[in-house]
Design a protein around this motif. Structure first.
Motif, PDB file in Angstrom:
ATOM      1  N   GLN A 149       4.751  31.814  50.094  1.00 19.79           N
ATOM      2  CA  GLN A 149       3.719  30.932  49.902  1.00 19.79           C
ATOM      3  C   GLN A 149       4.899  29.417  49.619  1.00 19.79           C
ATOM      4  OE1 GLN A 149       2.552  31.154  45.294  1.00 19.79           O
ATOM      5  NE2 GLN A 149       0.500  30.321  45.577  1.00 19.79           N
ATOM      6  N   ASP A 150       5.818  29.678  49.179  1.00 15.61           N
ATOM      7  CA  ASP A 150       6.805  28.382  49.113  1.00 15.61           C
ATOM      8  C   ASP A 150       7.600  27.677  49.895  1.00 15.61           C
ATOM      9  OD1 ASP A 150       5.607  27.476  46.125  1.00 15.61           O
ATOM     10  OD2 ASP A 150       7.080  29.040  45.104  1.00 15.61           O
ATOM     11  N   LYS A 151       7.486  28.634  50.938  1.00 19.07           N
ATOM     12  CA  LYS A 151       7.977  28.664  52.168  1.00 19.07           C
ATOM     13  C   LYS A 151       8.884  28.558  52.170  1.00 19.07           C
ATOM     14  CE  LYS A 151       4.464  27.522  55.122  1.00 19.07           C
ATOM     15  NZ  LYS A 151       4.016  28.189  56.706  1.00 19.07           N
ATOM     16  N   ASP A 152       9.656  29.534  51.294  1.00 20.80           N
ATOM     17  CA  ASP A 152      10.897  29.840  50.499  1.00 20.80           C
ATOM     18  C   ASP A 152      11.760  31.589  51.895  1.00 20.80           C
ATOM     19  OD1 ASP A 152       9.373  31.193  49.161  1.00 20.80           O
ATOM     20  OD2 ASP A 152      10.464  31.839  47.580  1.00 20.80           O
ATOM     21  N   GLN A 153      11.369  31.434  52.210  1.00 21.65           N
ATOM     22  CA  GLN A 153      11.902  32.698  53.088  1.00 21.65           C
ATOM     23  C   GLN A 153      11.706  32.713  54.347  1.00 21.65           C
ATOM     24  OE1 GLN A 153       9.307  36.432  52.206  1.00 21.65           O
ATOM     25  NE2 GLN A 153       9.731  36.618  49.892  1.00 21.65           N
ATOM     26  N   ILE A 154      12.620  32.929  54.958  1.00 20.55           N
ATOM     27  CA  ILE A 154      13.414  32.895  56.648  1.00 20.55           C
ATOM     28  C   ILE A 154      13.244  34.147  57.356  1.00 20.55           C
ATOM     29  CG2 ILE A 154      14.757  32.176  58.431  1.00 20.55           C
ATOM     30  CD1 ILE A 154      15.884  30.387  56.994  1.00 20.55           C
ATOM     31  N   VAL A 155      11.899  33.980  57.849  1.00 25.77           N
ATOM     32  CA  VAL A 155      11.942  35.601  58.657  1.00 25.77           C
ATOM     33  C   VAL A 155      12.438  35.093  60.344  1.00 25.77           C
ATOM     34  CG1 VAL A 155      10.637  37.183  59.924  1.00 25.77           C
ATOM     35  CG2 VAL A 155       9.428  36.316  57.851  1.00 25.77           C
ATOM     36  N   VAL A 156      13.707  35.923  60.037  1.00 26.66           N
ATOM     37  CA  VAL A 156      14.570  36.321  61.265  1.00 26.66           C
ATOM     38  C   VAL A 156      14.310  37.534  62.335  1.00 26.66           C
ATOM     39  CG1 VAL A 156      16.957  35.755  62.657  1.00 26.66           C
ATOM     40  CG2 VAL A 156      16.611  34.938  60.382  1.00 26.66           C
ATOM     41  N   THR A 157      14.267  37.359  63.664  1.00 21.85           N
ATOM     42  CA  THR A 157      13.955  38.852  64.708  1.00 21.85           C
ATOM     43  C   THR A 157      15.145  38.222  65.735  1.00 21.85           C
ATOM     44  OG1 THR A 157      12.335  39.198  64.057  1.00 21.85           O
ATOM     45  CG2 THR A 157      12.446  39.829  66.056  1.00 21.85           C
ATOM     46  N   GLY A 158      15.897  39.754  66.138  1.00 22.44           N
ATOM     47  CA  GLY A 158      16.852  39.607  67.020  1.00 22.44           C
ATOM     48  C   GLY A 158      17.461  40.776  67.323  1.00 22.44           C
ATOM     49  N   ASP A 159      17.946  40.950  68.426  1.00 25.45           N
ATOM     50  CA  ASP A 159      18.559  42.376  68.586  1.00 25.45           C
ATOM     51  C   ASP A 159      20.324  41.945  68.308  1.00 25.45           C
ATOM     52  OD1 ASP A 159      18.661  44.633  69.537  1.00 25.45           O
ATOM     53  OD2 ASP A 159      19.113  43.908  71.832  1.00 25.45           O
ATOM     54  N   GLY A 160      20.586  42.987  67.959  1.00 24.92           N
ATOM     55  CA  GLY A 160      22.545  42.982  67.202  1.00 24.92           C
ATOM     56  C   GLY A 160      22.580  41.391  66.034  1.00 24.92           C
ATOM     57  N   VAL A 161      21.846  41.694  65.070  1.00 26.79           N
ATOM     58  CA  VAL A 161      22.124  40.075  64.051  1.00 26.79           C
ATOM     59  C   VAL A 161      22.751  41.026  63.556  1.00 26.79           C
ATOM     60  CG1 VAL A 161      21.698  38.926  63.292  1.00 26.79           C
ATOM     61  CG2 VAL A 161      20.222  38.559  65.456  1.00 26.79           C
ATOM     62  N   ASP A 162      23.746  40.335  62.447  1.00 30.44           N
ATOM     63  CA  ASP A 162      24.117  40.905  61.306  1.00 30.44           C
ATOM     64  C   ASP A 162      23.316  40.653  60.638  1.00 30.44           C
ATOM     65  OD1 ASP A 162      25.821  42.777  59.416  1.00 30.44           O
ATOM     66  OD2 ASP A 162      27.309  41.833  60.253  1.00 30.44           O
ATOM     67  N   ALA A 163      22.761  41.096  59.468  1.00 31.37           N
ATOM     68  CA  ALA A 163      21.967  40.615  58.277  1.00 31.37           C
ATOM     69  C   ALA A 163      22.924  40.332  56.946  1.00 31.37           C
ATOM     70  CB  ALA A 163      21.332  41.405  58.086  1.00 31.37           C
ATOM     71  N   VAL A 164      24.351  40.024  56.991  1.00 30.03           N
ATOM     72  CA  VAL A 164      24.935  40.060  56.391  1.00 30.03           C
ATOM     73  C   VAL A 164      25.682  38.349  57.069  1.00 30.03           C
ATOM     74  CG1 VAL A 164      27.431  40.583  54.873  1.00 30.03           C
ATOM     75  CG2 VAL A 164      25.939  42.270  55.248  1.00 30.03           C
ATOM     76  N   VAL A 165      26.129  38.684  57.734  1.00 27.27           N
ATOM     77  CA  VAL A 165      26.432  37.739  58.181  1.00 27.27           C
ATOM     78  C   VAL A 165      25.799  36.309  58.638  1.00 27.27           C
ATOM     79  CG1 VAL A 165      27.321  36.550  60.417  1.00 27.27           C
ATOM     80  CG2 VAL A 165      28.540  39.300  60.263  1.00 27.27           C
ATOM     81  N   LEU A 166      24.344  36.262  58.836  1.00 29.80           N
ATOM     82  CA  LEU A 166      23.103  35.761  58.618  1.00 29.80           C
ATOM     83  C   LEU A 166      22.765  35.562  56.874  1.00 29.80           C
ATOM     84  CD1 LEU A 166      20.745  34.275  59.381  1.00 29.80           C
ATOM     85  CD2 LEU A 166      19.918  36.725  59.230  1.00 29.80           C
ATOM     86  N   THR A 167      23.112  36.239  56.134  1.00 25.58           N
ATOM     87  CA  THR A 167      22.766  35.875  54.706  1.00 25.58           C
ATOM     88  C   THR A 167      24.624  34.913  54.257  1.00 25.58           C
ATOM     89  OG1 THR A 167      22.067  37.556  54.210  1.00 25.58           O
ATOM     90  CG2 THR A 167      22.677  36.461  52.428  1.00 25.58           C
ATOM     91  N   THR A 168      25.647  35.204  55.138  1.00 27.03           N
ATOM     92  CA  THR A 168      26.611  34.452  54.745  1.00 27.03           C
ATOM     93  C   THR A 168      26.971  33.204  54.841  1.00 27.03           C
ATOM     94  OG1 THR A 168      27.889  36.814  54.390  1.00 27.03           O
ATOM     95  CG2 THR A 168      29.233  34.640  54.538  1.00 27.03           C
ATOM     96  N   SER A 169      26.135  32.993  56.056  1.00 29.20           N
ATOM     97  CA  SER A 169      26.236  31.433  56.664  1.00 29.20           C
ATOM     98  C   SER A 169      24.795  31.139  55.886  1.00 29.20           C
ATOM     99  CB  SER A 169      25.904  32.097  58.122  1.00 29.20           C
ATOM    100  OG  SER A 169      26.909  32.732  59.151  1.00 29.20           O
ATOM    101  N   LEU A 170      23.539  31.720  55.548  1.00 32.67           N
ATOM    102  CA  LEU A 170      22.980  30.961  55.563  1.00 32.67           C
ATOM    103  C   LEU A 170      23.620  30.650  53.382  1.00 32.67           C
ATOM    104  CD1 LEU A 170      19.499  32.223  56.168  1.00 32.67           C
ATOM    105  CD2 LEU A 170      20.812  29.982  56.974  1.00 32.67           C
ATOM    106  N   ARG A 171      24.511  30.941  52.793  1.00 33.48           N
ATOM    107  CA  ARG A 171      24.774  30.793  51.198  1.00 33.48           C
ATOM    108  C   ARG A 171      25.689  29.565  51.600  1.00 33.48           C
ATOM    109  NH1 ARG A 171      25.642  36.857  49.358  1.00 33.48           N
ATOM    110  NH2 ARG A 171      23.607  37.111  48.849  1.00 33.48           N
ATOM    111  N   LYS A 172      26.174  29.830  52.577  1.00 35.74           N
ATOM    112  CA  LYS A 172      27.542  28.529  52.677  1.00 35.74           C
ATOM    113  C   LYS A 172      26.925  27.296  53.251  1.00 35.74           C
ATOM    114  CE  LYS A 172      31.298  31.455  53.923  1.00 35.74           C
ATOM    115  NZ  LYS A 172      32.409  31.397  55.058  1.00 35.74           N
ATOM    116  N   GLY A 173      25.530  27.210  54.067  1.00 40.73           N
ATOM    117  CA  GLY A 173      25.249  26.012  54.296  1.00 40.73           C
ATOM    118  C   GLY A 173      24.629  25.747  53.380  1.00 40.73           C
ATOM    119  N   VAL A 174      23.378  26.134  53.170  1.00 35.12           N
ATOM    120  CA  VAL A 174      21.818  25.447  52.277  1.00 35.12           C
ATOM    121  C   VAL A 174      22.180  26.483  50.558  1.00 35.12           C
ATOM    122  CG1 VAL A 174      19.267  26.576  51.683  1.00 35.12           C
ATOM    123  CG2 VAL A 174      20.190  25.853  54.432  1.00 35.12           C
TER     124      VAL A 174
END
Length: 125
Positions: free
Chosen positions: A38-63
């Motif tokens: 509702q607040d556009k506060d979630q990101i939906v990522v679709t991919g092949d072989g993506v590590d969810a922990v790496v994604l979350t860690t990168s978003l924490r460091k950047g945003v």
């Protein structure tokens, strides 16, 4: 195996949303990223072989604060519909050309040129 990951992020404005999407798309294996909620506060990522922990860690460091909500496999029927035809959709595949990782510099040939004016047969010079 394709996966769908939902990450909740604390975003303040358009700048942080744009930055979060750039970070998400920049990770290797990500095919698509979209804002959800509702607040556009979630990101939906679709991919092949993506590590969810790496994604979350990168978003924490950047945003900022990022929380992994869910990780689920993508079913073939869960593809987004483009508004109509459905059956005539082409599958987009990336074609990679093999490029040699080695650089071979051009061969240089040297020829010695002697000038007879300086050929005195003197051992000192």
């Amino acid at each position: 195996m394709k996966q769908k990951m939902v990450v909740k992020i604390s975003m303040n404005g358009h700048k942080s949303r744009s930055k979060a999407l750039k970070i998400a798309v920049g990770i290797q294996g990500v095919e698509s990223a979209a804002l959800q909620g509702q607040d556009k506060d979630q990101i939906v990522v679709t991919g092949d072989g993506v590590d969810a922990v790496v994604l979350t860690t990168s978003l924490r460091k950047g945003v900022g604060h990022a929380e992994l909500v869910s990780v689920s496999p993508v079913k073939e029927g869960d593809k987004k519909e483009d508004g109509g035809s459905g059956g005539d959709q082409k599958k987009n595949e990336a074609i990679w050309q093999s490029v040699s990782g080695y650089y071979y510099p051009p061969q240089l040939y040297f020829h010695e040129v002697r000038d007879d004016r300086y050929d005195n047969n003197c051992s000192i010079m």
